[in-house]
Design a protein around this motif. Sequence first.
Motif, PDB file in Angstrom:
ATOM      1  N   VAL A 131      45.862  50.389  34.059  1.00 27.91           N
ATOM      2  CA  VAL A 131      44.973  49.342  34.559  1.00 27.91           C
ATOM      3  C   VAL A 131      45.380  48.982  35.987  1.00 27.91           C
ATOM      4  O   VAL A 131      46.517  48.583  36.229  1.00 27.91           O
ATOM      5  CB  VAL A 131      45.016  48.106  33.645  1.00 27.91           C
ATOM      6  N   ARG A 132      44.423  49.080  36.918  1.00 27.57           N
ATOM      7  CA  ARG A 132      44.753  48.910  38.334  1.00 27.57           C
ATOM      8  C   ARG A 132      44.027  47.740  39.004  1.00 27.57           C
ATOM      9  O   ARG A 132      44.436  47.313  40.089  1.00 27.57           O
ATOM     10  CB  ARG A 132      44.430  50.200  39.102  1.00 27.57           C
ATOM     11  N   THR A 133      42.986  47.238  38.409  1.00 25.69           N
ATOM     12  CA  THR A 133      42.187  46.209  39.071  1.00 25.69           C
ATOM     13  C   THR A 133      42.021  45.003  38.163  1.00 25.69           C
ATOM     14  O   THR A 133      42.214  45.078  36.944  1.00 25.69           O
ATOM     15  CB  THR A 133      40.797  46.744  39.435  1.00 25.69           C
ATOM     16  N   LEU A 138      49.003  46.693  40.238  1.00 27.82           N
ATOM     17  CA  LEU A 138      48.447  45.453  39.687  1.00 27.82           C
ATOM     18  C   LEU A 138      49.489  44.340  39.751  1.00 27.82           C
ATOM     19  O   LEU A 138      50.602  44.496  39.240  1.00 27.82           O
ATOM     20  CB  LEU A 138      48.018  45.675  38.240  1.00 27.82           C
ATOM     21  N   LEU A 139      49.133  43.220  40.378  1.00 27.54           N
ATOM     22  CA  LEU A 139      50.035  42.083  40.525  1.00 27.54           C
ATOM     23  C   LEU A 139      49.358  40.825  39.966  1.00 27.54           C
ATOM     24  O   LEU A 139      48.853  39.984  40.705  1.00 27.54           O
ATOM     25  CB  LEU A 139      50.413  41.883  41.993  1.00 27.54           C
ATOM     26  N   PRO A 140      49.351  40.668  38.656  1.00 26.41           N
ATOM     27  CA  PRO A 140      48.661  39.524  38.058  1.00 26.41           C
ATOM     28  C   PRO A 140      49.463  38.239  38.209  1.00 26.41           C
ATOM     29  O   PRO A 140      50.683  38.247  38.377  1.00 26.41           O
ATOM     30  CB  PRO A 140      48.551  39.922  36.584  1.00 26.41           C
ATOM     31  N   ASP A 141      48.760  37.115  38.170  1.00 31.04           N
ATOM     32  CA  ASP A 141      49.394  35.809  38.079  1.00 31.04           C
ATOM     33  C   ASP A 141      48.523  34.938  37.175  1.00 31.04           C
ATOM     34  O   ASP A 141      47.498  35.396  36.647  1.00 31.04           O
ATOM     35  CB  ASP A 141      49.592  35.181  39.465  1.00 31.04           C
ATOM     36  N   ARG A 142      48.909  33.679  37.013  1.00 25.38           N
ATOM     37  CA  ARG A 142      48.155  32.823  36.086  1.00 25.38           C
ATOM     38  C   ARG A 142      46.721  32.603  36.577  1.00 25.38           C
ATOM     39  O   ARG A 142      45.799  32.463  35.762  1.00 25.38           O
ATOM     40  CB  ARG A 142      48.863  31.491  35.894  1.00 25.38           C
ATOM     41  N   HIS A 143      46.542  32.581  37.883  1.00 26.43           N
ATOM     42  CA  HIS A 143      45.199  32.374  38.420  1.00 26.43           C
ATOM     43  C   HIS A 143      44.275  33.529  38.029  1.00 26.43           C
ATOM     44  O   HIS A 143      43.121  33.310  37.634  1.00 26.43           O
ATOM     45  CB  HIS A 143      45.261  32.217  39.941  1.00 26.43           C
ATOM     46  N   MET A 144      44.761  34.748  38.135  1.00 30.62           N
ATOM     47  CA  MET A 144      43.967  35.909  37.741  1.00 30.62           C
ATOM     48  C   MET A 144      43.637  35.851  36.252  1.00 30.62           C
ATOM     49  O   MET A 144      42.496  36.112  35.842  1.00 30.62           O
ATOM     50  CB  MET A 144      44.721  37.204  38.075  1.00 30.62           C
TER      51      MET A 144
END
Length: 538
Positions: free
Chosen positions: A87-89, A122-128
């Motif tokens: 998963v990249r996006t 992929l660099l997820p955070d709580r906002h994403m």
Amino acid sequence: MLPTQSKVVAFFNGTLLTMDPLVSASEVLLVRGDRIEAVGGRELLARNPDAVRVDLAGCWLCPGLIDAHNHLSIAALHPLWADLSSVRTEEELAHALREQARRDPEAPWIRAANWNEVETGLLPDRHMLDRIGLDRPVLIAHYTLHQGVVCSRGLDALGIGRTTPDPEGGMIARDFDGSPSGLLIERAWSDAHARSVAPYRNRERHDEWIAQRGRMLLREGITCVHDAACSPAAERAYARLARAGALPLSVLAMPHAEAILQGQDDQRWDGPVTGEGDEWFRVGPMKFFADGGIAPALDVCSGDLRMQMGIEFVDLERHVQKAVERGFHVAVHAIGNAGLERALNAFEAAQQAYPHAPARLRVEHACLASNAQLRRLAALGGIAVVQPGFLDHLGEAVVDVRFDNVTWLPFRAILDAGVPLAASSDDPCALRPPLLTSSRGTTRRTRSGKILDPAQAVAYEEWLRAYTIGAAYAGGQADERGSLTPGKRADLVVLHGSLDPEPPPLVVQTWVAGNLVWGHLLPTPEDNQYRVAIPGPP
């Protein structure tokens, strides 16, 4: 299949890798029931005319492979969660998480696994995660199992807010305004892991998920694993499977809290100690951590520049001494050289406090070490449980990173220091198949094909030794498995091809307790004789 499960089987016409110097020159192996009865010359065939004969067709016969550091009870649950390995996006992430929520509407946490920002970007955070708009806490678990990202609902459920301090041995990543970003590192993510896993431990199919994963490992020649972070719930599951005769391979449990990285649940200290159990399920060493996995503790120099970084777990010495005092052997995760130093200090303190305790001391990983540290480990009677498959990802990351007087993945230096070497995978966190990881340990080839410090290479057959008698010794199991020695359990693997890392041999059969559990036998014109089925080219 063989005509009866109560049988005498004679293996011949192959090469026996006995892993026992006292029975090295042998042509025939005789199995009676679940035991190796004899190893010797062809006269064994004449003396046992009623034995079922298995023609190895020129293959290798070796002891069953032992993965001495495998998270089987966690890996068994991974197929139940969204897989983020490709998963990249943000759009792909949203789709994966919504599908997970749909598949498992009763789960209190929506969990995804195998996030790897290095591979996918992929660099997820709580906002994403919040933008996806799910109705439950969400946890994205990193492939290392040393960090994760949660949404705002998850932070609220964990009681983590702007004023929450970093836990000892962990870090809460923060936005510019000081509020949590959702990224929880090392012990900061322990509770999120435990909360998201616990409901699956209580489901009726939990035991079957473990058995399914175990059956998959048989295809790779693995007949025993050391579960390197075995929660109390997982211990109970293994015990149930063993009592029911449904455990497909042997398990050595390394007790650890469900809140991974935290040590032990209070009640576990008074539970079964190292050595209790049987050949199917036995308690092994208690598992502790000296440093982080995503944030290993380093104290290194490059010329005049000294660098100290990473996370150390300062409560290690207290936990190790308590475990030794209670009768446990001990295994300590130590990736960085500063983590290894802390582990060695804890081992020395425990031996001084309890000089007559028979505790076996294991270092798990030992990814960065000096020769002086390895000599200290040898003097302590310690064991190095390493992962040759780490060349694939860690080797790729550090191939151009060099420090003074320490070595990355120092496999040859470990042996040269006189430290017993055991091999393992760290599955599901790293490359798993033993014949493939052994290839990496021999060639020192990284994922992209680069070579990391070829002076630290170990020969392919030596890796097979580390996956058999070496791993058995690390688990206190050398009296029951790990070599083709009369009296030991008949866990066997048949390998086809040369013992060459490129390409490595193939597993064509796996036998557990004298029974064929993977692969096929072909009948021959001779009475009571079969031949190993060797797959042809694709």
